[in-house]
Design an enzyme around this catalytic site. Structure first.
Site, PDB file in Angstrom:
ATOM      1  N   ASP A 122       0.825  -1.213   0.000  1.00 49.05           N
ATOM      2  CA  ASP A 122       0.000   0.000   0.000  1.00 49.05           C
ATOM      3  C   ASP A 122       0.859   1.263   0.000  1.00 49.05           C
ATOM      4  O   ASP A 122       2.008   1.250   0.423  1.00 49.05           O
ATOM      5  CB  ASP A 122      -0.886   0.032   1.258  1.00 49.05           C
ATOM      6  CG  ASP A 122      -2.185  -0.716   1.044  1.00 49.05           C
ATOM      7  OD1 ASP A 122      -2.457  -1.093  -0.099  1.00 49.05           O
ATOM      8  OD2 ASP A 122      -2.896  -0.927   2.039  1.00 49.05           O
ATOM      9  N   MET A 163      -8.368   9.267   8.701  1.00 48.51           N
ATOM     10  CA  MET A 163      -8.871   9.723   7.395  1.00 48.51           C
ATOM     11  C   MET A 163      -9.843  10.896   7.564  1.00 48.51           C
ATOM     12  O   MET A 163     -10.826  11.012   6.834  1.00 48.51           O
ATOM     13  CB  MET A 163      -9.576   8.559   6.655  1.00 48.51           C
ATOM     14  CG  MET A 163      -8.654   7.391   6.384  1.00 48.51           C
ATOM     15  SD  MET A 163      -9.491   5.970   5.676  1.00 48.51           S
ATOM     16  CE  MET A 163     -10.344   5.299   7.096  1.00 48.51           C
ATOM     17  N   LYS A 217      -3.579   3.595  -3.370  1.00 45.86           N
ATOM     18  CA  LYS A 217      -4.791   4.295  -3.833  1.00 45.86           C
ATOM     19  C   LYS A 217      -4.569   5.779  -3.588  1.00 45.86           C
ATOM     20  O   LYS A 217      -4.204   6.194  -2.500  1.00 45.86           O
ATOM     21  CB  LYS A 217      -6.011   3.835  -3.040  1.00 45.86           C
ATOM     22  CG  LYS A 217      -6.337   2.379  -3.212  1.00 45.86           C
ATOM     23  CD  LYS A 217      -7.790   2.135  -2.808  1.00 45.86           C
ATOM     24  CE  LYS A 217      -8.130   0.660  -2.747  1.00 45.86           C
ATOM     25  NZ  LYS A 217      -7.920   0.083  -1.405  1.00 45.86           N
TER      26      LYS A 217
END
Ligand code: SAM
Length: 233
Positions: free
Chosen positions: A33, A168, A55
């Site tokens: 990741d 987040m 991502k």
């Protein structure tokens, strides 16, 4: 067992588990990741195939869909002897680790889960903030900052006395602060935000719930809301 779903911790390689470090050093294939620190990646074998599936949904960089990641895991899981799926923090804390495990099992591939040190607790701890502390907080709630709409978990958490740890949440910090205040939290409640915890780019910002929306912050960050955020042990 040839696919290992491994937590890479918050960044500093000394926070890897012994099992994680051994698997990274022996893997044939590592599917990694974006937030996994370069010092952790450097532990891989020189001849390992390292596939970056970061991502970047908000900064416009390349994005690998979850379907593509699952397909890569299955493809390599069938061919290679040792595949490490390396994820920041703990694979089961906002990491979609459960989805990947289910996809691999459905394809008949055995998976080992190697828990990691989650940023939710480790990054505040490294900044001297215990998420629970006798006399200040006897519970902690960890919330994703993605869903801040009406009736979200933030309003519920605002009504409690728990320490709130937000992952987040940088983008929606103003809405998050508003929801917590609607729930009943005082604007004077201490907030500590830590960007890039345990890495060379670490930055700590102390603010309050009332000021959070106007405080300059950059992702990735862990935000801690509650009286413990005012401590510096
Ligand atoms: C998709 S979640 C994955 C969380 C991860 N599974 C864990 O247990 O730490 C990514 C978010 O975790 C937080 N995060 C992860 N590593 C961090 C670090 N080193 N410093 C600050 N925040 C971090 C940020 O809120 C980031 O946006």
């Amino acid at each position: 067992m040839n696919v290992h779903l491994v937590g890479a911790g918050p960044g500093d390689p000394s926070l890897l588990t012994v099992r994680a470090a051994a698997l990274i050093a022996s893997a044939d294939v590592i599917i990694v990741d974006r937030l996994v620190d370069h010092r952790v990646r450097a532990l891989a074998r020189a001849d390992a195939l390292v596939i970056d599936v970061g991502k970047h949904p908000r900064d416009g960089g390349p994005t690998t869909t979850q379907e593509t990641i699952n397909a890569l895991l299955i493809e390599h899981g069938r061919r290679a002897d040792c595949v490490v799926r390396l994820k920041g923090g703990d694979p089961f804390v906002f990491g979609r680790g459960g989805e990947e495990l289910l996809a691999l099992r459905a394809a008949g591939i055995d998976v080992e889960v190697v828990p990691g040190v989650s940023s939710a607790f480790a990054v505040p701890a490294l900044a001297g903030v215990p998420v629970t502390h006798r006399g200040l907080s006897t519970s902690v709630t960890v919330i994703s900052g993605h869903d801040v709409g009406d009736g979200s978990d933030f309003e519920l958490a605002g009504r409690s006395r728990a320490t709130i740890v937000i992952l987040m949440g940088v983008e929606h910090r103003a809405d998050i602060a508003a929801a917590l205040k609607r729930g009943g939290r005082s604007p004077a409640t201490p907030v500590l935000a830590i960007e890039w915890g345990s890495t060379e780019r670490e930055r700590r910002v102390k603010t309050t719930l009332g000021e959070l929306g106007a405080t300059l912050l950059h992702a990735p960050a862990v935000m801690v809301v509650g009286e413990v955020a005012g401590l510096d042990l």
